[in-house]
Design an enzyme around this catalytic site. Structure first.
Site, mmCIF file in Angstrom:
data_model
loop_
_atom_site.group_PDB
_atom_site.id
_atom_site.type_symbol
_atom_site.label_atom_id
_atom_site.label_comp_id
_atom_site.label_asym_id
_atom_site.label_seq_id
_atom_site.Cartn_x
_atom_site.Cartn_y
_atom_site.Cartn_z
ATOM 1 N N ASP A 1 0.855 -1.201 0.000
ATOM 2 C CA ASP A 1 0.000 0.000 0.000
ATOM 3 C C ASP A 1 0.884 1.242 0.000
ATOM 4 O OD1 ASP A 1 -2.190 -1.630 0.156
ATOM 5 O OD2 ASP A 1 -2.726 -1.106 2.218
ATOM 6 N N GLY B 1 -3.626 3.697 8.198
ATOM 7 C CA GLY B 1 -3.054 2.580 7.445
ATOM 8 C C GLY B 1 -3.893 1.306 7.525
ATOM 9 N N ASP C 1 -8.919 6.808 10.090
ATOM 10 C CA ASP C 1 -8.746 6.286 8.723
ATOM 11 C C ASP C 1 -9.493 4.944 8.647
ATOM 12 O OD1 ASP C 1 -7.812 5.228 6.323
ATOM 13 O OD2 ASP C 1 -5.799 4.830 7.071
ATOM 14 N N ASN D 1 -4.280 -8.652 4.684
ATOM 15 C CA ASN D 1 -4.848 -7.906 5.817
ATOM 16 C C ASN D 1 -5.717 -8.816 6.682
ATOM 17 O OD1 ASN D 1 -3.734 -5.583 4.777
ATOM 18 N ND2 ASN D 1 -5.665 -4.749 4.003
ATOM 19 N N GLY E 1 -6.381 -9.951 1.214
ATOM 20 C CA GLY E 1 -6.037 -11.297 1.697
ATOM 21 C C GLY E 1 -5.079 -11.227 2.869
ATOM 22 N N GLY F 1 -3.351 -5.377 1.028
ATOM 23 C CA GLY F 1 -4.009 -6.422 0.229
ATOM 24 C C GLY F 1 -5.058 -7.066 1.119
ATOM 25 N N ALA G 1 -9.145 -0.737 5.832
ATOM 26 C CA ALA G 1 -9.019 -2.049 6.477
ATOM 27 C C ALA G 1 -9.991 -2.295 7.637
ATOM 28 C CB ALA G 1 -7.581 -2.332 6.938
ATOM 29 N N ALA G 2 -10.991 -1.422 7.811
ATOM 30 C CA ALA G 2 -12.003 -1.703 8.846
ATOM 31 C C ALA G 2 -12.708 -3.020 8.526
ATOM 32 C CB ALA G 2 -13.018 -0.561 8.925
ATOM 33 N N GLY G 3 -13.067 -3.180 7.245
ATOM 34 C CA GLY G 3 -13.729 -4.420 6.825
ATOM 35 C C GLY G 3 -12.826 -5.628 7.026
ATOM 36 N N ASP G 4 -11.539 -5.473 6.719
ATOM 37 C CA ASP G 4 -10.603 -6.592 6.882
ATOM 38 C C ASP G 4 -10.456 -6.975 8.360
ATOM 39 O OD1 ASP G 4 -10.142 -6.596 4.151
ATOM 40 O OD2 ASP G 4 -8.468 -5.197 4.308
ATOM 41 N N SER H 1 -3.054 -0.752 11.514
ATOM 42 C CA SER H 1 -4.229 -0.381 12.320
ATOM 43 C C SER H 1 -4.985 -1.591 12.855
ATOM 44 C CB SER H 1 -5.175 0.471 11.472
ATOM 45 O OG SER H 1 -5.895 -0.318 10.548
HETATM 46 P P1 ADP Z 1 -15.558 -1.785 4.465
HETATM 47 O O1 ADP Z 1 -14.328 -1.167 5.045
HETATM 48 O O2 ADP Z 1 -15.328 -3.130 3.885
HETATM 49 O O3 ADP Z 1 -16.377 -0.880 3.581
HETATM 50 P P2 ADP Z 1 -17.368 -1.138 6.623
HETATM 51 O O4 ADP Z 1 -17.166 0.295 6.312
HETATM 52 O O5 ADP Z 1 -18.754 -1.659 6.586
HETATM 53 O O6 ADP Z 1 -16.494 -2.098 5.707
HETATM 54 O O7 ADP Z 1 -16.722 -1.403 8.064
HETATM 55 C C1 ADP Z 1 -16.520 -2.686 8.561
HETATM 56 C C2 ADP Z 1 -16.811 -2.700 10.023
HETATM 57 O O8 ADP Z 1 -15.910 -1.839 10.717
HETATM 58 C C3 ADP Z 1 -18.207 -2.229 10.399
HETATM 59 O O9 ADP Z 1 -19.142 -3.291 10.310
HETATM 60 C C4 ADP Z 1 -17.982 -1.748 11.827
HETATM 61 O O10 ADP Z 1 -17.959 -2.843 12.719
HETATM 62 C C5 ADP Z 1 -16.574 -1.168 11.768
HETATM 63 N N1 ADP Z 1 -16.614 0.270 11.464
HETATM 64 C C6 ADP Z 1 -16.454 0.869 10.249
HETATM 65 N N2 ADP Z 1 -16.569 2.207 10.341
HETATM 66 C C7 ADP Z 1 -16.812 2.478 11.652
HETATM 67 C C8 ADP Z 1 -17.030 3.675 12.416
HETATM 68 N N3 ADP Z 1 -17.032 4.890 11.836
HETATM 69 N N4 ADP Z 1 -17.238 3.552 13.761
HETATM 70 C C9 ADP Z 1 -17.245 2.340 14.368
HETATM 71 N N5 ADP Z 1 -17.056 1.183 13.707
HETATM 72 C C10 ADP Z 1 -16.838 1.243 12.372
#
Ligand code: ADP
Length: 301
Positions: A13, A284, A243, A43, A41, A39, A246-249, A288
């Site tokens: 990245d 990152g 940021d 992540n 995978g 990536g 990678a929240a989804g990951d 993160s």
């Molecule tokens: P992606 O990054 O794949 O688009 P999301 O945005 O749906 O996925 O985020 C994945 C998960 O991360 C969410 O289901 C939630 O649990 C957490 N998350 C994401 N954004 C936030 C936020 N602003 N505050 C708290 N939790 C968050």
């Protein structure tokens, strides 16, 4: 060998912070370049490993410095890399810009990820694991073959259908766990997804196609768990967002780890929400991803 096998992408990245996104044709100045392991995978492999489950990764990197960086990073996170091959193509890269609100915008160059072939995932070449986890940053024909191989080996299949695209029905039908975000769910079903109710409707369409359990991630709104027996919205944890990369990951790796430890579905989604929330509090992708102690601390609050 391991409990989870992640079959997917490894990317370098290249991240720059900006005040705002540039318009087409516009040049703007950003902050210093950060080169970070990423990536989907890799992540998700690291996300699960940091929660204390044993993880192996199958994929490809180039014979270049980025390839070295990515392999070293997986090893230092205790991910088994014996099934990551080195390819003549360049290591995959993601060019990421992050604005002052923490929103990101990404250009992917798949490189070696595009060379992960069906021959890499024949049933005999897959290790004996409890769960196989896929995303869609490697060729779809390889994902299909790998899912068939996992099914043949009697292994549970978890699919994060990202980046968003339409999928063959057999892949949806073969998924024990399908974890789309709202955009991905919309693309998979053709149904609008704008709130919890519409997400449930679209998730039910995936169940009708044969998926066993659908978990829709809803960003700051948490996640929605849908099976044939229940639909349950599980709210997000409130955190200071830096940021969202990678929240989804983090969510998916956390969910996989919780399931393998024996959590019930709802409890595992709550655990995953904590992982996703913590990932938004730092800059990152992999840097993160939270560890088990950080997640447990947030869950106790
Ligand atoms: P992606 O990054 O794949 O688009 P999301 O945005 O749906 O996925 O985020 C994945 C998960 O991360 C969410 O289901 C939630 O649990 C957490 N998350 C994401 N954004 C936030 C936020 N602003 N505050 C708290 N939790 C968050």
């Amino acid at each position: 060998m391991a409990d989870v096998l992640v079959i997917g992408s490894l990317n370098a990245d290249l991240v720059v912070r900006v005040a705002r996104f540039p318009a087409p044709g516009e040049t703007i100045q950003g902050g210093d370049l950060a080169t970070l392991p990423g990536g989907k995978g890799a992540n998700q492999a690291v996300a699960a490993a940091r929660q204390g489950v044993s993880v192996a990764m199958l994929g490809r990197v180039g014979n270049d410095n980025f390839g070295d960086l990515l392999l070293d990073n997986l090893k230092s996170n205790h991910v088994d890399t014996s099934l990551v091959r080195r390819d003549a193509a360049a290591t995959g890269t993601a060019m990421i810009i992050v604005d002052q609100h923490g929103q990101n915008s990404i250009v992917l160059s798949p490189g070696a990820n595009g060379k992960v072939s069906p021959a890499d995932v024949e049933p005999a070449s897959l290790p004996d694991v409890k769960l196989v986890l896929f995303q869609l940053e490697i060729p779809l024909e390889t994902v299909l073959r790998a899912a068939a191989a996992a099914k043949k080996n009697g292994v549970r299949i978890m699919l994060n259908p990202a980046p968003a695209r339409a999928l063959p029905e057999e892949l949806i039908a073969g998924s024990d766990f399908l974890l789309p975000n709202e955009t991905e769910l919309n693309l998979l079903t053709g149904q609008p997804v704008k709130d919890v109710a519409s997400a449930e409707g679209a998730a039910r369409a995936l169940l009708a196609k044969g998926a066993q359990t659908v978990i829709v991630t809803l960003g700051a709104n948490g996640a929605l768990l849908v099976t044939k027996d229940e639909a349950k919205h599980i709210p997000a944890f409130k955190v200071q967002v830096v940021d969202t990369t990678a929240a989804g990951d983090a969510f998916i790796g956390g969910f996989a780890s919780a399931l393998l430890r024996g959590d019930e579905l709802e409890q595992a989604v709550r655990y995953a929400n904590a992982c996703g929330a913590l990932a938004t509090t730092k800059f990152g992708a992999q840097p993160s991803l939270p560890n088990k102690e950080e997640v447990e601390r947030l869950l106790r609050k």
